[in-house]
Motif scaffolding. Structure first.
Motif, PDB file in Angstrom:
ATOM      1  N   UNK A 398      -8.710 -54.272  34.259  1.00 25.81           N
ATOM      2  CA  UNK A 398      -7.417 -54.796  33.815  1.00 25.81           C
ATOM      3  C   UNK A 398      -6.963 -53.997  32.601  1.00 25.81           C
ATOM      4  N   UNK A 399      -5.813 -53.373  32.736  1.00 30.07           N
ATOM      5  CA  UNK A 399      -5.309 -52.492  31.679  1.00 30.07           C
ATOM      6  C   UNK A 399      -4.013 -53.064  31.119  1.00 30.07           C
ATOM      7  N   UNK A 400      -3.977 -53.267  29.811  1.00 25.68           N
ATOM      8  CA  UNK A 400      -2.775 -53.706  29.114  1.00 25.68           C
ATOM      9  C   UNK A 400      -2.098 -52.472  28.525  1.00 25.68           C
ATOM     10  N   UNK A 401      -0.878 -52.210  28.964  1.00 19.64           N
ATOM     11  CA  UNK A 401      -0.112 -51.102  28.389  1.00 19.64           C
ATOM     12  C   UNK A 401       1.005 -51.668  27.518  1.00 19.64           C
ATOM     13  N   UNK A 402       1.154 -51.088  26.335  1.00 13.53           N
ATOM     14  CA  UNK A 402       2.216 -51.492  25.409  1.00 13.53           C
ATOM     15  C   UNK A 402       2.633 -50.256  24.629  1.00 13.53           C
ATOM     16  N   UNK A 403       3.922 -49.952  24.634  1.00 17.33           N
ATOM     17  CA  UNK A 403       4.344 -48.707  23.997  1.00 17.33           C
ATOM     18  C   UNK A 403       3.999 -48.698  22.515  1.00 17.33           C
ATOM     19  N   UNK A 404       4.182 -49.825  21.823  1.00 13.65           N
ATOM     20  CA  UNK A 404       3.758 -49.898  20.426  1.00 13.65           C
ATOM     21  C   UNK A 404       4.878 -49.945  19.409  1.00 13.65           C
ATOM     22  N   UNK A 405       6.049 -50.463  19.823  1.00 16.93           N
ATOM     23  CA  UNK A 405       7.196 -50.474  18.906  1.00 16.93           C
ATOM     24  C   UNK A 405       6.963 -51.368  17.688  1.00 16.93           C
ATOM     25  N   UNK A 406       6.063 -52.334  17.805  1.00 19.83           N
ATOM     26  CA  UNK A 406       5.796 -53.231  16.665  1.00 19.83           C
ATOM     27  C   UNK A 406       4.881 -52.590  15.620  1.00 19.83           C
ATOM     28  N   UNK A 407       4.224 -51.488  15.951  1.00 20.29           N
ATOM     29  CA  UNK A 407       3.198 -50.921  15.071  1.00 20.29           C
ATOM     30  C   UNK A 407       3.692 -50.593  13.657  1.00 20.29           C
ATOM     31  N   UNK A 408       4.870 -49.937  13.497  1.00 22.67           N
ATOM     32  CA  UNK A 408       5.309 -49.601  12.137  1.00 22.67           C
ATOM     33  C   UNK A 408       5.464 -50.823  11.231  1.00 22.67           C
ATOM     34  N   UNK A 409       5.879 -51.957  11.821  1.00 23.11           N
ATOM     35  CA  UNK A 409       6.043 -53.169  11.009  1.00 23.11           C
ATOM     36  C   UNK A 409       4.727 -53.553  10.345  1.00 23.11           C
ATOM     37  N   UNK A 410       3.647 -53.577  11.117  1.00 19.57           N
ATOM     38  CA  UNK A 410       2.351 -54.001  10.557  1.00 19.57           C
ATOM     39  C   UNK A 410       1.747 -52.921   9.658  1.00 19.57           C
ATOM     40  N   UNK A 456       4.827 -61.636  25.058  1.00 20.75           N
ATOM     41  CA  UNK A 456       4.104 -60.684  24.224  1.00 20.75           C
ATOM     42  C   UNK A 456       2.731 -61.220  23.804  1.00 20.75           C
ATOM     43  N   UNK A 457       2.428 -62.423  24.219  1.00 24.19           N
ATOM     44  CA  UNK A 457       1.126 -63.012  23.923  1.00 24.19           C
ATOM     45  C   UNK A 457       0.047 -62.397  24.827  1.00 24.19           C
ATOM     46  N   UNK A 458      -1.129 -62.154  24.277  1.00 25.97           N
ATOM     47  CA  UNK A 458      -2.229 -61.574  25.052  1.00 25.97           C
ATOM     48  C   UNK A 458      -3.050 -62.730  25.628  1.00 25.97           C
ATOM     49  N   UNK A 459      -2.602 -63.221  26.776  1.00 26.48           N
ATOM     50  CA  UNK A 459      -3.310 -64.339  27.414  1.00 26.48           C
ATOM     51  C   UNK A 459      -4.593 -63.866  28.083  1.00 26.48           C
ATOM     52  N   UNK A 460      -4.452 -62.821  28.851  1.00 24.58           N
ATOM     53  CA  UNK A 460      -5.580 -62.272  29.600  1.00 24.58           C
ATOM     54  C   UNK A 460      -6.167 -61.123  28.793  1.00 24.58           C
ATOM     55  N   UNK A 461      -7.442 -61.202  28.459  1.00 26.33           N
ATOM     56  CA  UNK A 461      -8.065 -60.156  27.645  1.00 26.33           C
ATOM     57  C   UNK A 461      -8.294 -58.925  28.525  1.00 26.33           C
ATOM     58  N   UNK A 462      -7.744 -57.781  28.143  1.00 24.07           N
ATOM     59  CA  UNK A 462      -7.848 -56.594  28.998  1.00 24.07           C
ATOM     60  C   UNK A 462      -9.197 -55.887  28.837  1.00 24.07           C
ATOM     61  N   UNK A 463      -9.546 -55.110  29.844  1.00 23.08           N
ATOM     62  CA  UNK A 463     -10.695 -54.206  29.707  1.00 23.08           C
ATOM     63  C   UNK A 463     -10.301 -52.995  28.871  1.00 23.08           C
ATOM     64  N   UNK A 464      -9.046 -52.571  29.043  1.00 22.59           N
ATOM     65  CA  UNK A 464      -8.537 -51.397  28.333  1.00 22.59           C
ATOM     66  C   UNK A 464      -7.150 -51.724  27.785  1.00 22.59           C
ATOM     67  N   UNK A 465      -6.909 -51.374  26.526  1.00 18.52           N
ATOM     68  CA  UNK A 465      -5.618 -51.563  25.875  1.00 18.52           C
ATOM     69  C   UNK A 465      -5.095 -50.170  25.524  1.00 18.52           C
ATOM     70  N   UNK A 466      -3.936 -49.813  26.101  1.00 15.15           N
ATOM     71  CA  UNK A 466      -3.386 -48.462  25.925  1.00 15.15           C
ATOM     72  C   UNK A 466      -2.036 -48.548  25.213  1.00 15.15           C
ATOM     73  N   UNK A 467      -1.842 -47.706  24.211  1.00 13.55           N
ATOM     74  CA  UNK A 467      -0.565 -47.688  23.497  1.00 13.55           C
ATOM     75  C   UNK A 467      -0.144 -46.253  23.204  1.00 13.55           C
ATOM     76  N   UNK A 468       1.114 -46.113  22.768  1.00 11.05           N
ATOM     77  CA  UNK A 468       1.665 -44.807  22.399  1.00 11.05           C
ATOM     78  C   UNK A 468       2.429 -44.981  21.084  1.00 11.05           C
ATOM     79  N   UNK A 469       3.601 -44.379  20.973  1.00 13.53           N
ATOM     80  CA  UNK A 469       4.555 -44.551  19.869  1.00 13.53           C
ATOM     81  C   UNK A 469       4.121 -43.880  18.564  1.00 13.53           C
TER      82      UNK A 469
END
Length: 528
Positions: A398-410, A456-469
């Motif tokens: 199970x792979x969660x992909x998220x581009x990562x637009x929230x990253x700069x905020x944190x 945007x909630x992570x309900x299902x815990x992924x095996x792999x989390x992939x991001x970019x941005x």
């Protein structure tokens, strides 16, 4: 704000600003940010007079420039966003029920080529948003997070806030953090709400380990607190995050490979074409002594496959192709050269001509029709859950992909991230979001649609989390979850320089589904 400085800036560039617009910036001392916002609207609209109506007509574009501003004064920026209508000043008072229903359809799709899209969402959001929609959104988030947290053994004597008596006692609560401040004694004071009420939670500065943990807390996160107190205040001795944990690192019985890339920015003058063509030659078996290429079955493109138009100030000078449709045609011609037994899974980013509001829909077929024509391409929204490699007796990854637009905020609001320049260490932000079980827990971190179910909630815990941005390459593990951050195929832009980013180029993580080994392929060409 120095109004004369802004007027001079505009006159030098040959345009005027309406008084109504200037009044929006009265409480803002950050003149450079104001200049960037106004310049962005001018470039996007090509109007000689900047009016308040232009701001209203270009809300997405204005929000995007906010995401790129260094957060020198977060409070001022938040006030400005509210005045511009980019953020709704809401109270998360949960005692009043909201009767309005908005249904988001969750779909499970199985592709015949062995790729399953585990999440897709209806994007037919036509109803006018009201404050009540946001209230309901947060109510539902609190309920769901509570179900995750309430089984934690550290939360003893768990009670609702309205059930706490005036007597001092050992208790635990679960709630959403609606305010955070530091007292004159340097203690941290939180305001926490559940569906029954609100109370204060104090973290003592004399408990450095707990205080450090509390410094990581972002507004609107749902957490558990344990300690001693009464209905007025809880003196915390434990903070519990929802967290993401896998008990094992699964392995496939079959040797196959998955590759992860993104941030191509095709259409930019700085697109690293030679490096990308080297990568395609590798995929097509044209590089000697690379027998593993035959086992490459999956290729993920996690957003920003094109450069887009009007994404950041003065972008036009960086563009080779100044039309989005032409950019998509060009990148599809390049992707069409990849051998057809490789499944290409594409999700959008903030450059790809779709709305900024998350979750983002599939690429817009009106402009990206050439991508839709590619037979081995599978399109998803952003974020997305994708399952690959499932076989009889093996559930796949199970792979969660998220581009990562929230990253700069944190990176710009969590204290330790600010000192570490964490946009250059994106896997730390990824681990933080996994810890919070949410891709953008703070209301101000991204534009989002307040659907009944928090997408945007992570309900299902992924095996792999992939991001970019971030344009930074990183591979690491968090609680047995593999985190992969993707490098860029565009050389460093002036915009990235302003942001203090140090990008990596043309690096491709290759994951072996059978052994779990990860090799970083490097296609950077010195002559690019």
């Amino acid at each position: 704000m120095n109004t004369q400085e802004i007027l001079k800036f505009c006159l030098e560039r040959g345009f005027l600003v309406d008084k109504e617009v200037l009044s929006l910036f009265d409480e803002t001392s950050d003149a450079e940010s104001v200049k960037l916002i106004i310049e962005r609207i001018k470039e996007s609209t090509n109007q000689r007079i900047i009016t308040k109506n232009l701001f209203n007509q270009n809300r997405d574009k204005v929000f995007q420039i906010f995401s790129m501003l260094p957060n020198k004064n977060q409070q001022q920026l938040e006030k400005l966003k509210i005045k511009l209508g980019l953020s709704i000043e809401i109270s998360k008072e949960f005692s009043t029920e909201n009767k309005t229903e908005e249904k988001t359809e969750k779909i499970t799709i199985q592709n015949l080529n062995g790729v399953k899209i585990l999440s897709a969402f209806s994007n037919n959001h036509t109803k006018k948003l009201e404050v009540g929609d946001f209230t309901k959104y947060f109510r539902n988030r609190v309920n769901e997070m509570k179900r995750i947290l309430q089984g934690n053994a550290a939360l003893k004597n768990l009670v609702s806030i309205n059930k706490i008596s005036a007597n001092r006692q050992g208790i635990s609560i679960i709630g959403i953090v609606s305010n955070k401040s530091v007292t004159k004694n340097r203690n941290m004071l939180l305001e926490v709400e559940d569906l029954t009420g609100k109370m204060r939670v104090l973290i003592n500065t004399n408990n450095p380990k707990l205080y450090e943990k509390a410094e990581e807390i972002s507004l609107d996160t749902v957490l558990g607190f344990s300690g001693v107190g009464n209905k007025e205040i809880l003196f915390a001795n434990e903070i519990v995050f929802p967290d993401s944990v896998l008990s094992e690192r699964k392995k496939s019985p079959i040797e196959e490979y998955a590759l992860f890339l993104g941030d191509l920015h095709f259409g930019s003058k700085m697109f690293l074409e030679k490096g990308f063509l080297k990568f395609i030659d590798y995929l097509n078996g044209k590089v000697p002594n690379t027998p593993e290429v035959e086992k490459i079955k999956y290729l993920f493109l996690v957003g920003d496959i094109i450069a887009g138009v009007g994404v950041y100030p003065s972008q036009e000078k960086d563009l080779l192709l100044k039309d989005i449709e032409e950019q998509f045609i060009g990148v599809s011609q390049v992707l069409d050269r990849i051998r057809k037994d490789i499944k290409i899974i594409i999700s959008p980013g903030n450059h790809d001509g779709v709305r900024l509001m998350e979750p983002q829909p599939l690429l817009n077929e009106r402009y990206a029709w050439s991508i839709y024509d590619l037979k081995n391409v599978i399109l998803t929204g952003n974020p997305a859950y994708v399952n690959i490699g499932s076989k009889e007796g093996f559930s796949g990854f199970d792979i969660l992909t998220y581009h990562g637009f929230s990253f700069p905020y944190y990176a710009n609001t969590v204290p330790k991230f600010m000192t570490e320049k964490t946009m250059n260490f994106p896997d730390r932000i990824m681990a933080y979001l996994l810890k919070n079980r949410h891709l953008a827990p703070s209301h101000s971190s991204v534009q989002y649609y307040p659907s009944e179910e928090d997408n945007l909630m992570i309900r299902k815990i992924p095996d792999i989390f992939v991001s970019a941005h971030s344009h930074k390459s990183a591979v690491s593990y968090y609680n047995n979850i593999l985190m992969v951050s993707i490098s860029s195929w565009e050389s460093k832009t002036s915009n990235q320089e302003r942001m203090g980013n140090e990008p990596d180029f043309c690096k491709v993580p290759m994951f072996n589904l059978k052994t779990r080994t990860i090799k970083i392929l490097d296609f950077e060409d010195e002559n690019n």
